[in-house]
Design an enzyme around this catalytic site. Structure first.
Site, PDB file in Angstrom:
ATOM      1  CG  ASP A   7      -1.757   1.237   1.371  1.00 28.08           C
ATOM      2  OD1 ASP A   7      -1.784   2.046   0.419  1.00 28.08           O
ATOM      3  OD2 ASP A   7      -2.397   1.412   2.430  1.00 28.08           O
ATOM      4  CE  LYS A  70      -1.689   6.780  -3.574  1.00 25.04           C
ATOM      5  NZ  LYS A  70      -2.178   5.864  -2.509  1.00 25.04           N
ATOM      6  CG  ASP A 172      -9.477   3.804   0.888  1.00 23.37           C
ATOM      7  OD1 ASP A 172      -8.941   4.387   1.847  1.00 23.37           O
ATOM      8  OD2 ASP A 172      -8.823   3.131   0.061  1.00 23.37           O
TER       9      ASP A 172
END
Length: 524
Positions: A7, A70, A172
């Site tokens: 992850d 990210k 999420d």
């Protein structure tokens, strides 16, 4: 040898592996923790630090520390300059991966090679390809790129003792991204029904609102200006970390406070109540609720194994560290009347990725898996949908439009064909311009799409206007796209393999060589 699930998070990353019996092990880092901050500090041209030390040094050396890389994945214009060198987002992400790999190899005594890396469901092609490139730069064999909520649903389904068929809503909310996915769990298989999200919305945005509130409070109490605070790197980075701590404290307390100091004797106690925090961040929360409703509306068009529309879910599954905020659970319960289940918010995604990595790395014979012809063990475990629509530029009526060949939430892998025609008599070539978009309509304006690739189909002489051209889009499980255009008269063919602009395989190898000479450590 194990395959691993990673992850690769915006704020924290986690790594796991699964054995042949499906037992999942979270791989601790060498500091003994299950998660590692996704923070990179450039100490020198030949040494970087990743993790807790780098995060702490964000206060002392802010110019040398990279946070939230990210959010820059797939963006070629967001390179970073450190010590006279230029680093792409892929390279910086590769440093995080190298830290995870190094720690795992030390903790397990085993070499790490085969991995599945997760991404937000709402990542487009460029972001997914950039993530795979990061894995390659780190020296990994990337078995697959899998959506984070899908991985979480797989992990959740695997630990269900009752094995009852159910539809789940996976909410999420991570540090930098938000995804919501509707998925059906039937036995051991997870079938994604619909997905929505925003890969630039996450806990970091709640932090930004709270920090702005603290800045205004400090200015009011001390007389300094906001510009003075934002221009003071040391004070700003201290405020960033203390804001994050305050947000975490509000998950269990009704208020939080700390003292902030600047030069010239400027010092003030800053405080916030949970009610005020909820007020100033409510618009972010409402954005996640609106996206959730969109995902459910899309799910309503599909039917579950129980014969009900898939918007009638059985459970809400919370994944991602930011779901710990009290306002999130309260809002979801109020909106949908279901008490959310908090499922290992920091680890669920890595756990599911580890299960997929195990199945993708093993070639199990059909007679032992009960699979149909052409199926794999991984096919038996999950079925995904595309989070984007894909199509070509085409003339529709009198306007150039984006004509979709694959629509968002189509099941993948898939291969769809649409037929178009030439515009003029004796036309000698056709430009195939490929777009991705978030639109679910058959045709839409070009401005709603993002151009991701193009190619050229040469045509034989003498074709009449409107001669048919078949355009086929094939999308694999990892979200990678191939396009084929064929002119029917004599079979002239054009193949387009979509690649991230500006980063070829040879460039990946060059970057891999560059990063291999830089020492990666935890700074301890």
């Amino acid at each position: 040898m194990y395959a691993y699930g990673i992850d690769l998070g915006t704020t924290y990353s986690c790594m796991a592996r699964a054995d042949q019996d499906g037992n999942i092990e979270i791989i601790k880092n060498i500091e003994g923790k299950n998660i590692t901050p996704s923070v990179v500090e450039f100490i020198s041209p030949t040494e970087i630090v990743v993790g807790e030390t780098a995060k702490g040094d964000a206060i002392l050396a802010p110019d040398n520390v990279v946070l939230y890389i990210k959010r820059s994945m797939g963006k070629q214009d967001e390179n970073r300059e450190h010590h006279g060198q230029t680093f792409t987002p892929e390279q910086i992400s590769a440093f995080i991966l190298k830290k995870l790999i190094s720690d795992a190899e030390q903790m397990t005594g085993e070499k790490v090679s085969d991995v599945v890396i997760t991404v937000p469901a709402y990542f487009g092609f460029d972001e997914r390809q950039a993530t795979e490139n990061a894995g390659k730069i780190a020296g990994l064999n990337v078995l697959g790129i899998v959506n984070e909520p899908t991985a979480a649903a797989i992990a959740y389904g695997a630990q269900q003792k009752s094995k009852e068929d159910k539809v789940v809503l996976v909410y999420d909310l991570g540090g930098g991204t938000f995804d919501v996915t509707v998925a059906e769990i039937v036995g051991d298989k997870v079938t994604v029904v619909s997905t929505e999200g925003n890969h630039t919305l996450g806990g970091k945005d709640w932090d930004a609102e709270l920090m702005s509130y603290f800045v205004a409070q400090f200015c009011e109490k001390t007389g300094v200006t906001a510009d003075e605070i934002y221009e003071d790197g040391d004070v700003l980075n201290e405020l960033i970390l203390k804001t994050e701590d305050a947000k975490k404290e509000l998950t269990s307390k009704n208020s939080s406070s700390f003292t902030l100091s600047m030069g010239r004797g400027k010092r003030a106690k800053l405080e916030v109540t949970v009610e005020k925090f909820d007020e100033i961040t409510r618009h972010h929360l409402m954005s996640t609720l609106e996206l959730t409703k969109i995902a459910l509306k899309q799910a309503a068009t599909k039917t579950s194994s129980k014969g009900k529309s898939c918007d009638q879910f059985d459970e809400i599954i919370f994944v991602g560290g930011s779901t710990r905020m009290r306002q999130v659970k309260e809002a979801m319960k109020k909106e949908f009347g279901v008490d959310p289940q908090v499922f290992e918010p920091d680890e669920a995604v890595a756990r599911g990725a580890a299960l997929l990595a195990h199945f993708l790395s093993t070639d199990q014979p059909q007679q032992t898996t009960g699979l149909g012809e052409g199926q794999s063990a991984a096919d038996e475990r999950f079925s995904e949908v595309t989070s984007k629509s894909y199509g070509v530029e085409a003339q529709i009526g009198n306007s150039m439009m984006l004509s979709h060949v694959i629509l968002k939430n189509d099941a993948i892998p898939c291969s769809n064909t649409e037929t178009y025609g030439t515009l003029a008599h004796n036309q000698r070539r056709v430009n195939i311009v490929v777009y991705e978009s978030n639109i679910m309509e058959e045709n839409t304006e070009l401005s709603f799409g993002k151009r991701i690739a193009d190619g050229q189909l040469d045509l034989p002489a003498g074709l009449p206007a409107r001669s048919p051209i078949d355009v086929t889009f094939s999308l694999d499980r990892n979200g990678m796209l191939n396009i084929t255009a064929v002119e029917r008269f004599n079979g002239s063919k054009c193949n387009i393999i979509v690649k991230t602009e500006g980063l070829s395989e040879s460039e990946v190898m060059t970057l891999q060589a560059q990063t291999s000479v830089i020492k990666v450590s935890d700074g301890a």
